[in-house]
Design a protein around this motif. Structure first.
Motif, mmCIF file in Angstrom:
data_model
loop_
_atom_site.group_PDB
_atom_site.id
_atom_site.type_symbol
_atom_site.label_atom_id
_atom_site.label_comp_id
_atom_site.label_asym_id
_atom_site.label_seq_id
_atom_site.Cartn_x
_atom_site.Cartn_y
_atom_site.Cartn_z
ATOM 1 N N GLN B 80 0.833 -1.208 0.000
ATOM 2 C CA GLN B 80 0.000 0.000 0.000
ATOM 3 C C GLN B 80 0.868 1.258 0.000
ATOM 4 O OE1 GLN B 80 -2.439 0.308 3.488
ATOM 5 N NE2 GLN B 80 -3.458 2.162 2.806
ATOM 6 N N ASP B 153 -2.144 -4.392 -2.428
ATOM 7 C CA ASP B 153 -2.660 -3.548 -1.349
ATOM 8 C C ASP B 153 -2.860 -2.137 -1.914
ATOM 9 O OD1 ASP B 153 -3.444 -2.752 1.125
ATOM 10 O OD2 ASP B 153 -1.606 -3.305 2.168
ATOM 11 N N GLU B 154 -4.068 -1.763 -2.206
ATOM 12 C CA GLU B 154 -4.396 -0.462 -2.799
ATOM 13 C C GLU B 154 -3.520 -0.191 -4.039
ATOM 14 O OE1 GLU B 154 -6.618 1.785 -1.503
ATOM 15 O OE2 GLU B 154 -6.903 1.207 0.583
ATOM 16 N N ALA B 157 -3.977 3.304 -6.264
ATOM 17 C CA ALA B 157 -4.170 4.583 -5.566
ATOM 18 C C ALA B 157 -3.472 5.748 -6.255
ATOM 19 C CB ALA B 157 -3.681 4.448 -4.127
ATOM 20 N N SER B 184 -8.780 -2.551 -0.602
ATOM 21 C CA SER B 184 -9.103 -1.140 -0.791
ATOM 22 C C SER B 184 -10.033 -0.702 0.333
ATOM 23 C CB SER B 184 -9.770 -0.926 -2.144
ATOM 24 O OG SER B 184 -10.073 0.442 -2.303
ATOM 25 N N HIS B 185 -10.014 0.601 0.600
ATOM 26 C CA HIS B 185 -11.006 1.133 1.516
ATOM 27 C C HIS B 185 -12.357 1.213 0.835
ATOM 28 C CE1 HIS B 185 -7.296 2.942 3.247
ATOM 29 N NE2 HIS B 185 -7.847 2.444 4.312
ATOM 30 N N GLU B 189 -13.540 1.294 -6.092
ATOM 31 C CA GLU B 189 -12.220 1.343 -6.722
ATOM 32 C C GLU B 189 -11.894 0.018 -7.409
ATOM 33 O OE1 GLU B 189 -9.607 3.577 -6.616
ATOM 34 O OE2 GLU B 189 -10.651 5.188 -5.559
#
Lengths: 295, 290
Positions: B80, B153-154, B157, B184-185, B189
């Protein structure tokens, strides 16, 4: 352009032979490549080359101090100054590098790659040792080359002995640095421990111990034991041994050294002890590191 | 491909993963979602063999903690937060290639497709790259070698729309034999990338659902937007999305299927300006679907 990547490797097999060597050599090369671009290494190398340069400029052959002349005198001075600078430099730069990498997310990424922990750890350890040793030894060699060119007599035996002593002292402090890094979760903690250790070792040098002895605070056996387990003191005494066979410079302490070890015995001890200390602490650091959370 | 059995992890007195049981068959693409502190990164670190833990973790039948090199050779990982690596880009690529038994050229080719010319930055320290360049390089290092499990991990972004579209293409190319976990949060996305969604909350799985969705991985959409007037900020953003102003105040182009929710977010932010918007799913060749 399409990337020629086969995305489906075969089933996992047992660790191929040579895995360790591949991981070790790749990590070692990376440690060197990274340090050669870093500021700490440039400063570190400049300090030792500057030191030897200053010593040569301020009298290679002309003066006599405490019976030492020429290149011998330069070597003795260099070695003593090295003892003052090298340990703290190695401890701080090593723990900053390792604990800093942990904080910077480097461990999370690099240890998510298919490299064995043993290969990675030992690659970094050996890389760090080579990086710490090379400027110190290279500066010594530069002094010798300068001396030869100037026609000065080179004390080869003493030179070889002292280079060996410097190497094992570096090994000891790199090992201690790796142990401290394995025990610490942050740069601040690691640096504090490293600094306290160094202060403790400086306080356990002969002059301070002599003071404690005179005041009757410590038994002589205790003082000698502390001194002989202090890698700084072992280096200091060992480095004097060839130039000053009777250890006149150490005063009465010399009698105890010779009584306990004998001259040859102490020369062996001054190599074996720091080397063992470095390897043992590095090994202990590895065990601590491997057993816990890596990042 | 992955089997978790009672996976638990605590830091001090805090239980970050709380008895997770999970089976992930080969080829499945999982969205791992959850708020900050839900346990996503901890779960990833357990999968990578970096954390000690209670319970069982197996990848391809082996424990990553015990069989590190064999297991991690199968895994491509994109973190991330990019690590603050001081080493030059070229040295980093060489290192990854050496330990993973891969080719630097293959990684460079993936980076090239993402719009990153590694030959131009080979001597630059990784830490000095921009956020987008770091992300592209880390993706290239993970996808430019043969792996069977991707842990991302993300991953998008810091990517621009063009690079994201290429990234989705790269995932499509390896979708058949590869398993993938993307965190992702925000589900929007990554919704189009996956066929299963797992939500973590306080270290427990609170949602485990399959996804069957139009606009999935590999699809694309022809888009057209008409605006009421010309606005420089909109024009800049539209150009970033790869749209062109085909006629006055009308912007057209194509976007990757998995990017459509993000694209609609962009349109929503300019709702006061937009007069009309059209999105039509197309094949890669540009033909309308259905």
């Amino acid at each position: 352009m399409r990337a020629p990547v086969d995305p489906t490797p075969s089933e996992p097999e047992g660790a191929p032979r040579g895995d360790f060597l591949v991981g070790f050599s790749a990590t070692f090369r990376l440690e060197i490549a990274e340090a050669l671009r870093s500021r700490w290494f440039a400063v570190y190398a400049a300090v030792f080359f500057g030191l030897i340069g200053v010593l040569l400029v301020f009298g290679l052959t002309e003066s006599r101090v405490l019976g030492f002349t020429g290149l011998s005198r330069t070597l003795v001075t260099y070695i003593q100054l090295t003892m003052a600078i090298l340990p703290i430099f190695i401890l701080i730069s090593t723990v900053r590098s390792l604990a800093g990498d942990r904080e910077a997310g480097v461990f999370e990424y690099v240890l998510g790659l298919p490299v064995g922990i043993g290969a990675w750890y030992s690659g970094r350890f050996v890389g760090r040792f080579v990086l710490a040793a090379s400027p110190v030894v290279a500066a010594l060699i530069a002094a010798v080359v300068y001396g030869v060119v100037r026609g000065v007599k080179v004390p080869w035996l003493e030179l070889g002995f002292d280079i060996g002593l410097v190497m094992v002292m570096i090994l000891a402090f790199v090992g201690l640095g790796f142990l401290i890094s394995a025990l610490s979760r942050s740069v601040d903690t690691a640096q504090t421990i490293a600094f306290i250790l160094w202060i403790g070792l400086v306080l356990a040098l002969d002059l301070v111990l002599l003071g404690a002895l005179i005041r009757g605070r410590l038994a002589i056996e205790g003082v000698v034991a502390i001194a002989m387990l202090n890698p700084l003191q072992v280096f200091r005494t060992g480095s004097m041994l060839l130039f000053d066979p009777q250890l006149v410079l150490l005063g009465p302490t010399a009698f105890t050294v010779f009584d306990v070890f004998g001259r040859v015995g102490f020369m062996v001890w001054s190599f074996v002890y720091p080397a063992t200390l470095g390897l043992l602490t590095a090994g202990l650091g590895f065990l601590v590191f491997r057993r816990g959370d890596l990042p | 491909m992955i089997r978790l059995d009672g996976l638990a992890k605590s830091f001090g007195g805090v239980r970050v993963l709380d008895g997770i049981d999970l089976e992930v068959p080969v080829g499945e693409r999982i969205a791992l979602i959850g708020s900050n502190g839900a346990g996503k990164t901890t779960l990833f670190r357990c999968l990578l063999g970096e954390y000690t833990h209670d319970g069982t973790v197996e990848i391809a039948g082996r424990a990553p903690r015990k069989h590190r090199t064999e297991v991690l050779r199968l895994v491509g990982f994109v973190p991330q937060v990019a690590p603050r690596l001081e080493m030059p880009v070229g040295a980093l690529m060489r290192y990854v290639a050496d330990v993973a038994g891969a080719e630097v050229e293959a990684m460079a080719a993936v980076a090239d497709r993402l719009g990153l010319d590694v030959s131009a930055i080979a001597r630059r320290p990784f830490v000095r790259l921009s956020g987008g360049m770091k992300q592209k390089l880390l993706i290239a290092l993970a996808l430019g070698r043969p792996t069977r499990l991707l842990i991302l991990d993300e991953p998008t972004a810091n990517l621009d729309p063009a690079a994201r579209a290429v990234f989705f293409d790269l995932l499509v190319e390896r979708a058949a034999g590869s398993t993938m976990i993307v965190s992702s949060h925000r589900i929007d996305e990554i919704a189009g990338l996956v066929n299963r969604v797992i939500e973590l909350e306080r270290g427990r799985i609170v949602l485990d659902d399959t996804v069957s969705d139009a606009g999935a991985l590999g699809s694309s959409f022809a888009v057209s937007i008409e605006t009421a007037r010309r606005e420089p900020s909109f024009a800049r953003a539209a150009l970033d999305w790869g749209l062109v102003e085909s006629e006055a105040d009308r912007w057209t182009g194509a976007i990757a299927g998995p990017d459509r929710l993000r694209f609609l977010g962009f349109v929503a932010r300019h709702a006061g300006l937009v007069r009309s918007v059209a999105m039509t799913e197309t094949t890669r060749a540009g033909e309308t679907v259905g």
